[in-house]
Design a protein around this motif. Structure first.
Motif, mmCIF file in Angstrom:
data_model
loop_
_atom_site.group_PDB
_atom_site.id
_atom_site.type_symbol
_atom_site.label_atom_id
_atom_site.label_comp_id
_atom_site.label_asym_id
_atom_site.label_seq_id
_atom_site.Cartn_x
_atom_site.Cartn_y
_atom_site.Cartn_z
ATOM 1 N N VAL A 20 -6.330 7.234 3.198
ATOM 2 C CA VAL A 20 -7.590 6.325 3.745
ATOM 3 C C VAL A 20 -7.028 4.853 3.823
ATOM 4 N N ALA A 21 -6.511 4.413 2.678
ATOM 5 C CA ALA A 21 -6.318 2.959 2.668
ATOM 6 C C ALA A 21 -5.272 2.697 3.729
ATOM 7 N N ILE A 22 -4.105 3.490 3.857
ATOM 8 C CA ILE A 22 -3.122 3.393 4.950
ATOM 9 C C ILE A 22 -3.909 3.175 6.545
ATOM 10 N N LEU B 249 0.633 -1.195 -0.119
ATOM 11 C CA LEU B 249 0.042 0.003 0.073
ATOM 12 C C LEU B 249 0.810 1.301 0.031
ATOM 13 N N GLU B 250 2.190 1.180 0.574
ATOM 14 C CA GLU B 250 3.117 2.371 0.736
ATOM 15 C C GLU B 250 3.887 2.557 -0.169
ATOM 16 N N THR B 251 3.993 1.442 -0.989
ATOM 17 C CA THR B 251 5.114 1.497 -2.129
ATOM 18 C C THR B 251 5.013 2.212 -3.263
ATOM 19 N N VAL B 252 3.700 2.751 -3.712
ATOM 20 C CA VAL B 252 3.347 3.245 -4.981
ATOM 21 C C VAL B 252 3.058 4.776 -4.681
ATOM 22 N N MET B 253 2.801 5.485 -5.810
ATOM 23 C CA MET B 253 2.236 6.893 -5.745
ATOM 24 C C MET B 253 2.729 7.753 -4.496
ATOM 25 N N GLU B 254 1.904 8.135 -3.771
ATOM 26 C CA GLU B 254 2.341 9.179 -2.642
ATOM 27 C C GLU B 254 3.582 8.370 -1.906
ATOM 28 N N GLY B 255 3.414 7.055 -1.622
ATOM 29 C CA GLY B 255 4.619 6.414 -0.913
ATOM 30 C C GLY B 255 5.809 6.289 -1.513
ATOM 31 N N GLU B 256 5.735 6.465 -2.973
ATOM 32 C CA GLU B 256 7.020 6.153 -3.922
ATOM 33 C C GLU B 256 7.782 7.697 -3.918
ATOM 34 N N MET B 257 6.840 8.632 -3.822
ATOM 35 C CA MET B 257 7.157 9.932 -4.190
ATOM 36 C C MET B 257 7.707 10.723 -2.999
ATOM 37 N N ARG B 258 7.220 10.190 -1.750
ATOM 38 C CA ARG B 258 7.280 10.843 -0.477
ATOM 39 C C ARG B 258 7.848 9.875 0.651
ATOM 40 N N PRO B 259 8.744 9.293 0.460
ATOM 41 C CA PRO B 259 9.579 8.245 1.362
ATOM 42 C C PRO B 259 9.232 8.778 2.866
ATOM 43 N N GLY B 260 8.889 7.694 3.648
ATOM 44 C CA GLY B 260 8.722 8.028 5.038
ATOM 45 C C GLY B 260 7.225 8.751 5.436
ATOM 46 N N TYR C 26 2.721 12.087 -11.196
ATOM 47 C CA TYR C 26 2.336 10.740 -11.691
ATOM 48 C C TYR C 26 0.770 10.745 -11.604
ATOM 49 N N PHE C 27 0.461 9.685 -12.773
ATOM 50 C CA PHE C 27 -0.856 9.421 -12.997
ATOM 51 C C PHE C 27 -1.021 7.908 -12.883
ATOM 52 N N SER C 28 -1.559 7.366 -11.854
ATOM 53 C CA SER C 28 -1.826 5.679 -11.873
ATOM 54 C C SER C 28 -3.146 5.391 -11.807
ATOM 55 N N ILE C 29 -3.715 4.343 -12.420
ATOM 56 C CA ILE C 29 -4.958 3.935 -12.411
ATOM 57 C C ILE C 29 -4.882 2.669 -11.573
ATOM 58 N N VAL C 30 -5.409 2.417 -10.679
ATOM 59 C CA VAL C 30 -5.100 1.147 -9.473
ATOM 60 C C VAL C 30 -6.248 0.465 -9.221
ATOM 61 N N ASN C 31 -6.231 -0.609 -8.630
ATOM 62 C CA ASN C 31 -7.135 -1.499 -8.262
ATOM 63 C C ASN C 31 -7.353 -0.495 -6.845
ATOM 64 N N ASP C 32 -8.692 -0.308 -6.427
ATOM 65 C CA ASP C 32 -9.087 0.574 -5.481
ATOM 66 C C ASP C 32 -8.779 -0.311 -4.120
ATOM 67 N N ARG C 33 -8.556 -1.644 -4.016
ATOM 68 C CA ARG C 33 -8.303 -2.453 -2.958
ATOM 69 C C ARG C 33 -6.891 -2.636 -2.464
ATOM 70 N N THR C 34 -5.982 -2.936 -3.559
ATOM 71 C CA THR C 34 -4.645 -3.267 -3.274
ATOM 72 C C THR C 34 -3.747 -2.024 -3.614
ATOM 73 N N ALA D 146 -13.958 7.898 13.050
ATOM 74 C CA ALA D 146 -12.925 8.671 12.618
ATOM 75 C C ALA D 146 -13.359 9.134 11.240
ATOM 76 N N TYR D 147 -12.943 10.201 10.909
ATOM 77 C CA TYR D 147 -13.634 10.598 9.367
ATOM 78 C C TYR D 147 -12.573 11.322 8.681
ATOM 79 N N PHE D 148 -12.558 10.973 7.411
ATOM 80 C CA PHE D 148 -11.401 11.055 6.325
ATOM 81 C C PHE D 148 -11.802 11.433 5.285
ATOM 82 N N GLY D 149 -11.170 12.353 4.408
ATOM 83 C CA GLY D 149 -11.638 12.847 3.145
ATOM 84 C C GLY D 149 -11.081 11.841 2.062
ATOM 85 N N MET D 150 -11.786 11.464 0.996
ATOM 86 C CA MET D 150 -11.282 10.652 -0.027
ATOM 87 C C MET D 150 -10.328 11.374 -0.991
#
Length: 279
Positions: A153-155, A111-122, A238-246, A143-147
């Protein structure tokens, strides 16, 4: 509405409120806008007592300049929260939240190795640190979080599983400006010209969905990036089209029941993120 700055003073009240009903919680970094307030209003509608935290968390910034320029508007935030029906604002200092360095690490897997996780380590480890602390302090029922922060949110949902926390995460829809730009505290930092250019992001995302998968995943990605980059004030990171669960990148539309397009765009000195569902 109460304003508390320490865990002890907050919990002196919350220990009593827990006996009376449910507690809703909205964690924020301040500079509040209608997106935040929609979360607060939902919490107020669904709980007996609502707590909102306002804290710019240093451990989730991997860019010191980004941390220093992040807007801080506590007085204005407090007024907005009063109007929204919030019961308590928790506005701690950095020392209150981190009396000593937090060396905890969280394994969020792929979940953290792609997109934001890849661009913003840590970044997401810092999110895990602060959200786990806040959940421990507030002990909310919901607890309420914006999509807009789709990956975050997945993290956080994974964090709840890892720590076996008794809190329900409630994802809430993106709130947009009239011109389509996703509401964000960072929008305050946009220059006038970049603010005029920024709605191009959502416009092109909608066009990509409207193609109704006439293109392959790869061609859709290429087209989206190219169309946004035609505006010289915007540059797609980046622009990624991803599986919404994984959250893993898709090669074919058939790879998931639900595809989500996630994007990050640099608009001058400001980095904007957004996402859109493809089916």
């Amino acid at each position: 509405m109460r304003i508390e700055k320490t865990k002890l003073s907050m919990n002196a009240i919350l220990d009593e409120k827990r006996q009376e009903g449910t507690i809703g919680f909205v964690p924020t970094m301040g500079a509040l806008h209608e997106g935040h307030l929609s979360l607060v209003q939902r919490s107020v509608n669904e709980n007996d007592y609502t707590v909102v935290s306002v804290f710019v968390n240093p451990t989730q910034f991997n860019n010191p300049e980004d941390l220093s320029t992040y807007p801080r508007t506590l007085e204005a935030d407090v007024e907005l929260l009063k109007e929204a029906g919030c019961d308590m604002v928790f506005a701690p200092s950095v020392k209150e939240m981190y009396p000593e360095p937090d060396h905890r690490t969280f394994d969020f897997g792929t979940l953290e190795t792609v997109m934001e996780g890849e661009m913003r380590p840590g970044h997401f480890n810092g999110v895990g640190q602060i959200v786990s602390k806040l959940f421990d302090y507030v002990r909310p029922d919901h607890a309420y979080f914006g999509m807009k922060d789709f990956q975050q949110v997945a993290i956080i949902q994974r964090l709840v599983e890892l720590l076996n926390l008794n809190v329900e995460i409630v994802p809430c829809d993106i709130i947009r400006e009239e011109d389509g730009l996703a509401k964000s505290s960072r929008n305050l930092l946009l220059t006038e010209n970049h603010r005029l250019a920024a709605p191009t992001i959502y416009k092109v995302l909608k066009e990509s969905v409207a193609l109704d998968k006439a293109l392959t995943v790869e061609k859709t990605i290429q087209r989206t990036i190219a169309e946004i980059n035609k505006n010289t004030l915007l540059e797609v990171e980046y622009f990624s089209i991803v599986n919404d669960r994984t959250l893993q990148p898709m090669n074919k539309w058939e790879d998931a029941e639900r595809a989500v397009g996630c994007i990050a765009v640099q608009a001058g000195a400001v980095r904007l993120i957004d996402n859109i569902v493809f089916n």
